[in-house]
Design an enzyme around this catalytic site. Structure first.
Site, mmCIF file in Angstrom:
data_model
loop_
_atom_site.group_PDB
_atom_site.id
_atom_site.type_symbol
_atom_site.label_atom_id
_atom_site.label_comp_id
_atom_site.label_asym_id
_atom_site.label_seq_id
_atom_site.Cartn_x
_atom_site.Cartn_y
_atom_site.Cartn_z
ATOM 1 N N TYR A 169 5.238 -6.117 17.727
ATOM 2 C CA TYR A 169 5.475 -5.228 16.586
ATOM 3 C C TYR A 169 6.244 -3.989 17.038
ATOM 4 C CZ TYR A 169 4.563 -1.703 13.025
ATOM 5 O OH TYR A 169 4.697 -0.700 12.101
ATOM 6 N N PHE B 125 0.812 -1.218 0.000
ATOM 7 C CA PHE B 125 0.000 0.000 0.000
ATOM 8 C C PHE B 125 0.851 1.277 0.000
ATOM 9 C CE2 PHE B 125 -2.094 3.004 3.120
ATOM 10 C CZ PHE B 125 -2.932 3.607 2.192
ATOM 11 N N TYR C 80 3.386 -1.731 -10.574
ATOM 12 C CA TYR C 80 4.684 -1.400 -11.174
ATOM 13 C C TYR C 80 5.578 -2.639 -11.288
ATOM 14 C CZ TYR C 80 3.398 3.481 -10.373
ATOM 15 O OH TYR C 80 2.760 4.697 -10.390
ATOM 16 N N LYS D 254 10.159 -2.960 16.118
ATOM 17 C CA LYS D 254 10.486 -1.691 15.449
ATOM 18 C C LYS D 254 11.517 -0.910 16.274
ATOM 19 C CE LYS D 254 8.109 -1.133 11.573
ATOM 20 N NZ LYS D 254 8.752 -0.816 10.277
ATOM 21 N N GLY E 95 -23.425 0.526 8.031
ATOM 22 C CA GLY E 95 -24.419 0.599 9.082
ATOM 23 C C GLY E 95 -24.261 -0.474 10.140
ATOM 24 N N GLY F 191 -1.501 10.191 1.074
ATOM 25 C CA GLY F 191 -1.000 11.219 0.158
ATOM 26 C C GLY F 191 -0.033 12.175 0.818
ATOM 27 N N SER G 141 7.529 3.287 13.612
ATOM 28 C CA SER G 141 6.131 3.374 14.027
ATOM 29 C C SER G 141 6.025 4.055 15.381
ATOM 30 C CB SER G 141 5.530 1.970 14.123
ATOM 31 O OG SER G 141 4.242 2.010 14.712
#
Length: 329
Positions: A132, A11, A39, A136, A182, A200, A109
């Protein structure tokens, strides 16, 4: 400039490639154990557990961006977190050193701080609550030791909050899907603040750091401002989709009981479920982080948090897309 992404088929990596290809004079190569759906022509197959393959494919690179990670809540065995996140860091550094690449951007993170902390900045105490976050933090420690022995390197560590956006299928997507369908029920009062990062904006910040070209060791918390409460997130989602959101709530203790029940069911069936005690705990926790350092860097995010939420909701859950999905089926 040649940018080498390690673990860029997912992602975040796909959106980052989108952004980097917009910058003149930049070439991009992606190294991942899985081919990139968008890609494939820019992708070479390689695993962070194999430093020699990383070194072979990354020849001629100028900057490495390490995205590869085990990050789901339910990875088993838990040793995989440390194999991929910690040993993967060591292998990446070894491959970079073999090719003379001295610039690294690493996505860590905010999980290194733990849950329900008081708006920690980059110097706050480290207190990860799961494997996790622990892995990290160990990867960051490996990188810190490396930098002390290689002070001419440029190393940037980004500690993002939960990242959401178009194409994501993580916890935020599952939450928004419940709201849009819902099927949502608030656990607790919903006053807990949730720092979030729109895809973004985070990939634009990574591109910003690549172009900044400084030498040193920097750590940045990343989240988009202002922070939403869980109630804010639910309300904005309803407004954007034009849906009336159910107002029913259940107490936190009852939600945790349900989470433990799903843990037991997952253990018995050996299946990964969307609900667990860890996810209930994270949903109800305050996850708010100080991002003053990013703001002081001169970076200006291209989207507001609400604009990012709107872009994701309209692509993933708009009536038009829902009708198209039904037609395709």
């Amino acid at each position: 400039m040649k940018i080498v992404l390690i673990g860029g088929s997912g992602f975040v990596g796909t959106h980052l490639i989108d952004r980097l290809l917009e910058i003149p004079g930049i070439d991009v190569l992606n190294i991942d154990k899985n081919n990139s759906e968008k890609y494939p022509e820019l992708t070479r197959i390689g695993n962070v557990m194999d430093w020699q393959t990383l070194a072979h494919h990354s020849k001629g690179g100028n900057v490495a961006v390490l995205l590869a990670a085990e990050h789901r809540d339910d990875v088993s065995p838990t040793s995989l977190y440390y194999d991929i996140n910690v040993e993967g860091m060591r292998n990446t550094l070894k491959a970079m050193d073999a090719n003379g690449i001295k610039r690294l951007i690493f996505t860590s993170s905010v999980a290194v701080y733990g849950l329900d902390k008081d708006n920690p900045n980059e110097t706050a105490a480290i207190d990860p609550f799961n494997d996790y976050g622990k892995s990290k933090w160990q990867a960051e420690q490996v990188l810190n030791v490396w930098y002390r022995n290689h002070p001419d390197w440029d190393i940037s560590i980004i500690r993002p909050t939960v990242i959401f956006g178009e194409g994501n299928r993580g916890n935020v997507y599952n939450l928004l899907k419940q709201i849009a369908g819902g099927q949502f029920m608030m656990i607790g009062k919903g006053n807990n603040k949730k720092s979030m990062s729109y895809i973004g904006n985070i990939v634009t910040f990574i591109a910003f750091l690549i172009e900044k070209k400084t030498i040193g060791y920097e750590i940045y918390n990343y989240a988009d401002q202002p922070d939403f409460t869980t109630k804010d997130l639910v309300r904005h989602t309803g407004e954007i989709l034009g849906k009336k959101i159910p107002t029913a709530r259940i107490p936190y203790w009852l939600g945790m009981m349900g989470g433990y029940g799903f843990d037991t069911l997952a253990f018995i069936t050996r299946k990964k479920l969307n609900i667990s005690s860890v996810r209930v705990k994270k949903f109800c926790a305050t996850t708010q982080f100080d991002v003053g350092k990013v703001q002081a860097s001169g970076f200006v995010p291209p989207f507001t948090l609400k604009e990012g939420l709107k872009r994701m909701l309209e692509m993933e859950f708009s009536n038009a897309n829902n009708r198209q999905d039904t037609t395709n089926r």
